[in-house]
Design a protein around this motif. Structure first.
Motif, PDB file in Angstrom:
ATOM      1  N   LEU A 132       0.797  -1.176   0.074  1.00 42.79           N
ATOM      2  CA  LEU A 132       0.193  -0.057  -0.027  1.00 42.79           C
ATOM      3  C   LEU A 132       0.713   1.215  -0.025  1.00 42.79           C
ATOM      4  N   LEU A 133       1.956   1.256   0.855  1.00 43.02           N
ATOM      5  CA  LEU A 133       2.729   2.363   0.852  1.00 43.02           C
ATOM      6  C   LEU A 133       3.802   2.794  -0.354  1.00 43.02           C
ATOM      7  N   ARG A 134       3.819   1.649  -1.124  1.00 37.94           N
ATOM      8  CA  ARG A 134       4.560   1.780  -2.234  1.00 37.94           C
ATOM      9  C   ARG A 134       4.061   1.608  -3.658  1.00 37.94           C
ATOM     10  N   HIS A 135       2.826   1.481  -3.587  1.00 39.46           N
ATOM     11  CA  HIS A 135       1.797   1.350  -4.887  1.00 39.46           C
ATOM     12  C   HIS A 135       2.146   0.202  -5.844  1.00 39.46           C
ATOM     13  N   THR A 136       2.283  -1.026  -4.957  1.00 45.73           N
ATOM     14  CA  THR A 136       2.588  -2.322  -5.594  1.00 45.73           C
ATOM     15  C   THR A 136       1.389  -3.404  -5.072  1.00 45.73           C
ATOM     16  N   SER A 137       0.117  -2.707  -4.844  1.00 43.56           N
ATOM     17  CA  SER A 137      -0.830  -3.421  -4.103  1.00 43.56           C
ATOM     18  C   SER A 137      -1.650  -4.101  -5.105  1.00 43.56           C
ATOM     19  N   GLY A 138      -1.596  -3.844  -6.286  1.00 42.16           N
ATOM     20  CA  GLY A 138      -2.848  -4.391  -7.216  1.00 42.16           C
ATOM     21  C   GLY A 138      -3.942  -3.804  -7.325  1.00 42.16           C
ATOM     22  N   LEU A 139      -4.235  -2.501  -6.655  1.00 36.99           N
ATOM     23  CA  LEU A 139      -5.352  -1.577  -6.790  1.00 36.99           C
ATOM     24  C   LEU A 139      -5.035  -0.638  -7.840  1.00 36.99           C
ATOM     25  N   THR A 140      -5.916   0.442  -8.203  1.00 35.08           N
ATOM     26  CA  THR A 140      -5.624   1.225  -9.238  1.00 35.08           C
ATOM     27  C   THR A 140      -6.454   2.342  -8.851  1.00 35.08           C
ATOM     28  N   TYR A 141      -6.684   3.280 -10.136  1.00 33.36           N
ATOM     29  CA  TYR A 141      -7.409   4.543  -9.879  1.00 33.36           C
ATOM     30  C   TYR A 141      -8.317   4.305 -11.221  1.00 33.36           C
ATOM     31  N   GLY A 142      -9.392   4.847 -11.131  1.00 32.46           N
ATOM     32  CA  GLY A 142     -10.298   4.727 -12.219  1.00 32.46           C
ATOM     33  C   GLY A 142      -9.958   5.878 -13.682  1.00 32.46           C
ATOM     34  N   PHE A 143      -9.009   6.737 -12.987  1.00 35.87           N
ATOM     35  CA  PHE A 143      -8.681   7.620 -14.270  1.00 35.87           C
ATOM     36  C   PHE A 143      -7.457   7.026 -15.004  1.00 35.87           C
ATOM     37  N   GLN A 144      -6.947   5.908 -14.538  1.00 38.58           N
ATOM     38  CA  GLN A 144      -5.813   5.361 -15.303  1.00 38.58           C
ATOM     39  C   GLN A 144      -6.267   4.828 -16.766  1.00 38.58           C
ATOM     40  N   GLN A 145      -7.577   4.462 -16.699  1.00 39.23           N
ATOM     41  CA  GLN A 145      -8.275   4.255 -18.234  1.00 39.23           C
ATOM     42  C   GLN A 145      -7.383   3.312 -18.871  1.00 39.23           C
ATOM     43  N   ARG A 146      -6.916   2.256 -18.324  1.00 42.35           N
ATOM     44  CA  ARG A 146      -6.119   1.128 -18.904  1.00 42.35           C
ATOM     45  C   ARG A 146      -6.922  -0.113 -19.107  1.00 42.35           C
ATOM     46  N   THR A 147      -7.686  -0.465 -17.972  1.00 46.47           N
ATOM     47  CA  THR A 147      -8.323  -1.874 -18.079  1.00 46.47           C
ATOM     48  C   THR A 147      -9.681  -1.767 -17.533  1.00 46.47           C
ATOM     49  N   ASN A 148     -10.180  -3.050 -17.599  1.00 41.76           N
ATOM     50  CA  ASN A 148     -11.581  -3.089 -17.313  1.00 41.76           C
ATOM     51  C   ASN A 148     -11.956  -2.925 -15.667  1.00 41.76           C
ATOM     52  N   VAL A 149     -10.732  -3.368 -14.971  1.00 37.02           N
ATOM     53  CA  VAL A 149     -10.905  -2.971 -13.671  1.00 37.02           C
ATOM     54  C   VAL A 149     -10.915  -1.467 -13.353  1.00 37.02           C
ATOM     55  N   ASP A 150     -10.039  -0.633 -14.085  1.00 37.92           N
ATOM     56  CA  ASP A 150     -10.083   0.833 -13.835  1.00 37.92           C
ATOM     57  C   ASP A 150     -11.473   1.164 -14.334  1.00 37.92           C
ATOM     58  N   ALA A 151     -12.078   0.598 -15.446  1.00 38.33           N
ATOM     59  CA  ALA A 151     -13.410   1.027 -15.795  1.00 38.33           C
ATOM     60  C   ALA A 151     -14.519   0.813 -14.612  1.00 38.33           C
ATOM     61  N   ALA A 152     -14.223  -0.335 -13.752  1.00 31.68           N
ATOM     62  CA  ALA A 152     -15.349  -0.613 -12.857  1.00 31.68           C
ATOM     63  C   ALA A 152     -15.065   0.508 -11.608  1.00 31.68           C
ATOM     64  N   TYR A 153     -13.770   0.866 -11.318  1.00 29.99           N
ATOM     65  CA  TYR A 153     -13.586   1.930 -10.620  1.00 29.99           C
ATOM     66  C   TYR A 153     -14.401   3.296 -10.999  1.00 29.99           C
ATOM     67  N   ARG A 154     -14.262   3.525 -12.215  1.00 32.20           N
ATOM     68  CA  ARG A 154     -14.878   4.802 -12.636  1.00 32.20           C
ATOM     69  C   ARG A 154     -16.417   4.653 -12.526  1.00 32.20           C
ATOM     70  N   ARG A 155     -16.924   3.678 -12.834  1.00 35.07           N
ATOM     71  CA  ARG A 155     -18.516   3.118 -12.894  1.00 35.07           C
ATOM     72  C   ARG A 155     -18.887   3.239 -11.487  1.00 35.07           C
ATOM     73  N   LEU A 156     -18.231   2.747 -10.562  1.00 36.48           N
ATOM     74  CA  LEU A 156     -18.633   2.738  -9.147  1.00 36.48           C
ATOM     75  C   LEU A 156     -18.156   3.997  -8.249  1.00 36.48           C
TER      76      LEU A 156
END
Length: 406
Positions: A132-156
């Motif tokens: 979590l501290l070094r951003h290697t968690s597997g989480l993302t931001y919706g504004f990355q707009q790179r994957t379907n997971v990013d898209a889910a963050y944006r939709r939610l």
């Protein structure tokens, strides 16, 4: 503040070039609303300038006490708060996150599909606190707009903390239903991880995150103007925020008289929710460069800060070796990542002046700071233009500041 450039090891005429550069390239051309710049070296204020207007529509000049949305410059403060809990012995960096968020125990890694039909596989290892501290968690931001997971963050609307669409607790619960983008520890991806740290600070300390920040960092350091909202008696000092236009100009993005930051937030964001001033953030940076102490107040041990400002990317790699982010607040080459900061590993590879071990971060509205322990220097830059990638301001600031050394 007394300005003493020579005592700080600068050539005054070269520092004046910085103001002329900002004025002619960005302010007179309508690219930036304002520029508030401070340089401290060897304990002396070498440069302090306030250029432009904090509110163009109302023709209000920017001042030293102007309140700015610092967005992701909140992250270093949250990271310091979390490391205080580590020092207290309440949590350890190598512990699994699911120890504190049990509903995350069975998070899978994205294999395919869309929201509601995601397919996953088991991660190579659990997500650890250090991820979590070094951003290697597997989480993302919706504004990355790179994957379907990013898209889910944006939709939610998981990283939309100003609209009231979601709370911090709600984000944590919703993330339990979504896949990770990658197995923790294998990739660097800028993400909501620091918001999760804020949640954990509250859960582990037993008090709301914002109260912990106030009692353990903000009040002890005298950061009296830093908070997650602006009270009525300070609203006249809040800057307007602008968005860059395709034509090279600006449009008003957040009116200070109608800003969501005037209200107590539904989502207390440790990743990007703080309002602060130049003077307050200087006090935070002075604590950092002072080895965790300011004016006799000890916030962290110098050894903890040494740990935080070391490169924590696996195998000592640089960001280009591990990053999949389409957006970050730092350049990549020659740069690693610590526990809440980017860290310069090789100035020659970055093609920018600096020192091995200097550390920094910025915010979405183009704010930026860096601390150079080798040169005993702090630089803070405040403005309000989104996004922060619009102009190469940070590169230009570094070049101008180091070029002014005597």
């Amino acid at each position: 503040m007394q300005i003493r450039p020579e005592a700080a090891g600068f050539v005054p005429s070269r520092l004046q070039h910085l103001d002329r550069f900002l004025q002619s390239r960005y302010l007179e051309t309508g690219r930036l609303p304002c520029a508030l710049t401070l340089i401290q070296r060897r304990g002396e204020i070498a440069h302090l300038s306030a250029l432009g207007q904090r509110d163009i529509e109302r023709q209000q000049k920017v001042t030293e006490d102007t309140l700015f949305r610092i967005y992701s410059m909140t992250k270093p403060i949250t990271s310091v708060a979390f490391m205080m809990l580590v020092e207290d012995g309440l949590v350890a960096l190598d512990e699994p996150v699911h120890k504190y968020i049990p509903q995350w125990r069975d998070l899978g890694v994205y294999d395919g599909g869309f929201i509601g039909t995601f397919k996953t596989h088991r991660p190579q290892r659990p997500m650890l606190i250090v991820d979590l501290l070094r951003h290697t968690s597997g989480l993302t931001y919706g504004f990355q707009q790179r994957t379907n997971v990013d898209a889910a963050y944006r939709r939610l609307r998981l990283d939309d903390y100003t609209s009231g669409a979601v709370t911090l607790d709600g984000m944590i619960d919703t993330l339990a239903t979504l896949p990770l983008e990658f197995s923790p520890g294998t990739v660097w991806n800028y993400s909501v991880a620091t918001d999760v740290l804020g949640y954990l600070v509250g859960k582990i300390s037993g008090q709301p995150f914002e109260q912990f920040l106030r009692s353990r960092i903000l009040d002890p350091l005298g950061m009296k103007d830093t908070d997650f909202s602006v009270p009525p008696d300070k609203q006249s000092r809040l800057a307007a925020c602008y968005a860059a236009t395709p034509e090279g100009g600006m449009r008003l993005q957040d009116d200070p008289q109608r800003s969501p930051f005037l209200k107590t937030p539904h989502f207390v964001s440790g990743g990007g929710g703080l309002i602060s001033t130049l003077g307050d953030y200087l006090r935070f940076c002075r604590m950092l460069i002072g080895g965790g102490t300011l004016d006799g107040v000890r916030i962290l041990s110098p050894k903890t800060l040494e740990l935080m400002t070391s490169n924590h990317l696996p195998d000592g790699k640089e960001l280009p070796d591990l990053s999949v982010s389409l957006f970050s607040e730092t350049a990549y080459a020659g740069v690693g990542f610590g526990l809440g900061f980017s860290v310069t590993l090789n100035p020659a590879r970055s093609l920018l002046p600096g020192s091995i071990g200097d550390y920094s971060w910025g915010g979405m509205a183009s704010t930026y700071f860096w601390v150079d322990p080798h040169e005993d220097m702090i630089v803070i830059f405040m403005t309000q233009l989104m996004p922060s990638t619009t102009y190469p301001l940070r590169r230009e600031l570094r070049t101008a500041v180091y070029s002014a050394f005597a």
